[in-house]
Design an enzyme around this catalytic site. Structure first.
Site, mmCIF file in Angstrom:
data_model
loop_
_atom_site.group_PDB
_atom_site.id
_atom_site.type_symbol
_atom_site.label_atom_id
_atom_site.label_comp_id
_atom_site.label_asym_id
_atom_site.label_seq_id
_atom_site.Cartn_x
_atom_site.Cartn_y
_atom_site.Cartn_z
ATOM 1 N N GLY A 11 0.696 -1.125 0.007
ATOM 2 C CA GLY A 11 -0.069 -0.257 -0.051
ATOM 3 C C GLY A 11 0.596 1.189 0.022
ATOM 4 C CG ASN A 12 4.996 1.225 1.308
ATOM 5 O OD1 ASN A 12 4.614 0.257 1.027
ATOM 6 N ND2 ASN A 12 5.967 1.407 1.663
ATOM 7 C CE LYS A 212 0.785 -6.424 -1.881
ATOM 8 N NZ LYS A 212 0.452 -6.599 -0.450
ATOM 9 C CE LYS A 274 3.877 -7.326 2.648
ATOM 10 N NZ LYS A 274 2.304 -7.057 2.948
#
Length: 313
Positions: A11-12, A212, A274
């Site tokens: 997102g960053n 994702k 992750k």
């Protein structure tokens, strides 16, 4: 020799302090300049990205504006819309960076469907946070009004959660692989892909958001990638995070990570997906490597720098 790399943008890499479209484009412009350096080195890039804040905000807009004449779109359609809008912005900023660097690669955004199991237990146990953060009071009020589920997310506030089934395969992966092999940079599986189930006549969308990182791991396996990069806000994964005995992880094996997962070392709302996606990729493709690091660190890594690198054994 250049490597085939799937890069999953966090997102960053898309959203900074300015949530406006122009603010997101500026964030992607910076991201694109970083990624171009990998193309200069001869690597093939397959870019994926998150969409948690964007799809949550769009779903909220749909809910607030719905009427009999203007019904709200379902979640899978919102995933498709944000996949398209972010892909459009990223495609343009990548093209800008190409021109500045004197490169001539073409960039293609692929609307990507990801097949899930309609009987996945995630549909009865929503866990995927989307949308903006709320205080506990705001979340409790929204839950009482809508029946939706809100949970605390990694100490940052409360967010709505939706089903997050595991990806089984990616419908468009043969197209993506063909484009890569012909020199295109692809943007695909955005937001984890549009969740679909197989039906007699093809595919049907379902109300869910796929993580994702898991979708990117599946994509990396299907396109036979050498590396899966999952980009986040830190250069490394840590165990005993924020404690006096905090330890930075560099080269680690699947067995080591599984042990730390059993010890609850990784936050379910941030690092755990992750780590699990990294395990999934290297178990399915043992010759590959999964790397968890920050956007700013990816180029230093190929110059001898350090990141968390997950190996099969």
């Amino acid at each position: 020799m250049g490597k085939r790399i799937v890069i999953a943008l966090g997102g960053n890499a898309i959203l900074n302090d300015d949530p406006s479209p122009q603010g997101q484009i500026e964030a992607l412009r910076y991201t694109s300049k970083q990624l171009i350096e990998l193309i200069k080195q001869g690597h093939q890039l397959i870019i994926s990205h998150g969409n948690g804040p964007q799809v949550g905000n769009l779903l909220l807009q749909q809910t607030l504006a719905k009427s009999d004449k203007n019904p709200a779109l379902p979640l899978d359609a919102c995933v498709a819309m944000t996949q398209g809008s972010i892909g459009y912005w990223l495609q343009n900023t990548m093209n800008e960076a190409m021109v500045e660097a004197g490169l001539h690669h073409q960039v293609a955004s692929i609307v990507t469907q990801v097949v899930v199991d309609e009987n996945d237990q995630a549909f009865s146990n929503p866990t995927k946070p989307i949308g903006p953060f709320f205080t506990q009071e705001e979340a409790e009020k929204a839950a009482a009004e809508t029946g939706e589920i809100y949970v605390e997310d990694a100490g940052r506030g409360y967010r709505k959660v939706v089903p997050s089934p595991k990806p089984l395969t990616i419908v468009e992966y043969p197209i993506i692989k063909t484009l890569i092999e012909n020199g295109y940079v692809t943007i695909s599986a955005g937001g984890g892909g549009i969740p679909v189930i197989e039906v007699a006549h093809g595919y049907k969308g379902v109300e869910a958001v796929i993580d994702k990182d898991f979708a990117s791991a599946k994509l990396a396996n299907l396109v036979e990638a050498d590396y899966l990069f999952m980009l986040t806000g830190v250069d490394h994964v840590y165990v005993n995070y924020n404690q006096p005995n905090q330890e930075k992880l560099e080269a680690v094996t699947v067995d080591q990570l599984k042990k730390w997962i059993d010890e609850n070392q990784f936050s379910p709302g941030s690092m755990l997906p992750k780590v699990e996606a990294a395990i999934s990729f290297v178990e399915s493709r043992p010759q590959g490597k999964a790397i968890i690091t920050s956007l700013d660190n990816i180029n230093a890594l190929f110059a001898g720098g350090s990141a968390t690198v997950v190996l099969a054994g």
